[in-house]
Design an enzyme around this catalytic site. Structure first.
Site, PDB file in Angstrom:
ATOM      1  N   SER A  36       0.805  -1.229   0.000  1.00 36.19           N
ATOM      2  CA  SER A  36       0.000   0.000   0.000  1.00 36.19           C
ATOM      3  C   SER A  36       0.835   1.275   0.000  1.00 36.19           C
ATOM      4  CB  SER A  36      -0.903   0.029   1.240  1.00 36.19           C
ATOM      5  OG  SER A  36      -0.112  -0.026   2.413  1.00 36.19           O
ATOM      6  N   GLY A  67      -1.783  -4.167   1.296  1.00 37.00           N
ATOM      7  CA  GLY A  67      -1.911  -5.351   2.149  1.00 37.00           C
ATOM      8  C   GLY A  67      -1.049  -6.528   1.747  1.00 37.00           C
ATOM      9  N   ASN A  99       4.239  -5.691   5.422  1.00 37.64           N
ATOM     10  CA  ASN A  99       3.294  -6.770   5.757  1.00 37.64           C
ATOM     11  C   ASN A  99       3.979  -8.128   5.892  1.00 37.64           C
ATOM     12  OD1 ASN A  99       0.976  -4.975   5.499  1.00 37.64           O
ATOM     13  ND2 ASN A  99       1.389  -5.021   3.301  1.00 37.64           N
ATOM     14  N   ASP A 219      -2.312   6.969  10.281  1.00 34.36           N
ATOM     15  CA  ASP A 219      -1.539   6.029  11.104  1.00 34.36           C
ATOM     16  C   ASP A 219      -0.065   6.325  10.846  1.00 34.36           C
ATOM     17  OD1 ASP A 219      -0.770   4.801   8.648  1.00 34.36           O
ATOM     18  OD2 ASP A 219      -2.576   3.582   8.663  1.00 34.36           O
ATOM     19  N   HIS A 222       0.866   4.921   6.411  1.00 31.08           N
ATOM     20  CA  HIS A 222       0.303   5.375   5.135  1.00 31.08           C
ATOM     21  C   HIS A 222       0.382   6.892   5.027  1.00 31.08           C
ATOM     22  CE1 HIS A 222      -1.468   1.395   5.965  1.00 31.08           C
ATOM     23  NE2 HIS A 222      -1.199   1.223   4.672  1.00 31.08           N
TER      24      HIS A 222
END
Ligand SMILES: *[C@@H]1O[C@H](CO)[C@@H](O)[C@H](O)[C@H]1NC(C)=O
Length: 263
Positions: A36, A67, A99, A219, A222
């Site tokens: 992402s 993801g 991830n 967050d 991102h």
């Protein structure tokens, strides 16, 4: 006479055959494979891969998907889909790590087998027994398959989470940075490593806490469009500082015109 025409037609065919390579000459494409932080998004956040095209004279095809990890991108056939379409001298930028961590005790389909080499883990995902490889193994497998098709591979270290979130600046590269470098080395001379994470962190340190905090609206991972554009420029700077690598001659910008310092 007939034999002369026959000879001419053979010569004609021969000249067509000789000129064929020019006829298929084509502009290279840059493919982006990642998560992402690189992928196209909408709303408050954006992936850095959406900005790369502005600095290149090549077309950019952003195949990053939110993801995903080196493992799930492999298992879903997404590396293979790029292998299937790359042409000689196309360039593929691979950047994973956000991830890929976590353990396999509760397998989410993304976490990799710990380790830097060819070790494997046996896990249970979706009720199936699966063999999980290490992060470098997934990147090396993808990189070698791409190189076998004539592509060039850039393995890029993951972007930092907000290094100002504790209040003071702190950036410690994750193990995936070291693994990215080692994977590029093991793919060979048709691969190069770009320390995107460190270049980004250095620029974030210079920009300061207030500015950088504004890059992370949701967050610590991102980024806003402005943050993603900064991260993209850090990538371009890193490539320029490496002499351009496989992108040499295709970058619109001079090294000095892009913010940041070569490391
Ligand atoms: C490079 O130059 C182009 C064209 O002027 C510009 O749009 C782009 O933002 C620049 N890239 C960087 C990394 O500064």
């Amino acid at each position: 006479m007939l034999s002369m025409m026959y000879l001419l037609s053979i010569l004609g065919l021969a000249s067509v055959a000789v000129s064929a390579p020019n006829a298929v000459k084509r502009a290279q494409t840059v493919y982006l494979a990642g998560d992402s932080t690189m992928a196209k998004a909408s709303g408050a956040t954006q992936g850095w891969g959406e900005y790369l095209k502005y600095s290149l004279s090549l077309s950019v095809s952003n195949k990053a998907i939110g993801g995903r990890s080196s493992r799930s991108y492999t298992v879903e056939g997404r590396f293979q889909a790029i292998v299937d379409i790359v042409q000689p001298n196309d360039i593929v930028v691979i950047e994973f790590g956000h991830n890929d961590g976590g353990g396999l005790s509760t397998d989410n389909g993304r976490s990799v087998c710990p380790g830097a080499g060819s070790e494997t883990c046996t896990s249970t995902y979706n009720g199936q027994t699966v063999t999980v490889l290490t992060y470098p193994a997934y990147l090396i497998n993808a990189g070698k398959a791409l190189v076998a098709k004539g592509a060039k591979v850039i393995i890029s270290s993951p972007t930092p989470n907000n290094p100002w979130e504790s209040g003071t600046f702190s950036y410690t590269p994750s193990r995936f940075t070291t693994y990215s470098k080692s994977a590029a080395g093991q793919i060979g001379s048709n691969a190069m490593f770009i320390d995107h994470g460190q270049y980004t962190a250095n620029i974030f340190q210079t920009l300061g806490k207030t500015k950088v905090d504004s890059f992370f609206p949701n967050d610590h991972t991102h980024m806003s469009p402005a943050g993603a554009d900064t991260v993209n420029r850090a990538f371009v700077k890193a490539v320029l500082c490496a002499g351009g690598g496989f992108l040499n001659g295709f970058i619109k910008n001079s090294t000095n015109s892009v913010e940041g310092t070569c490391i």
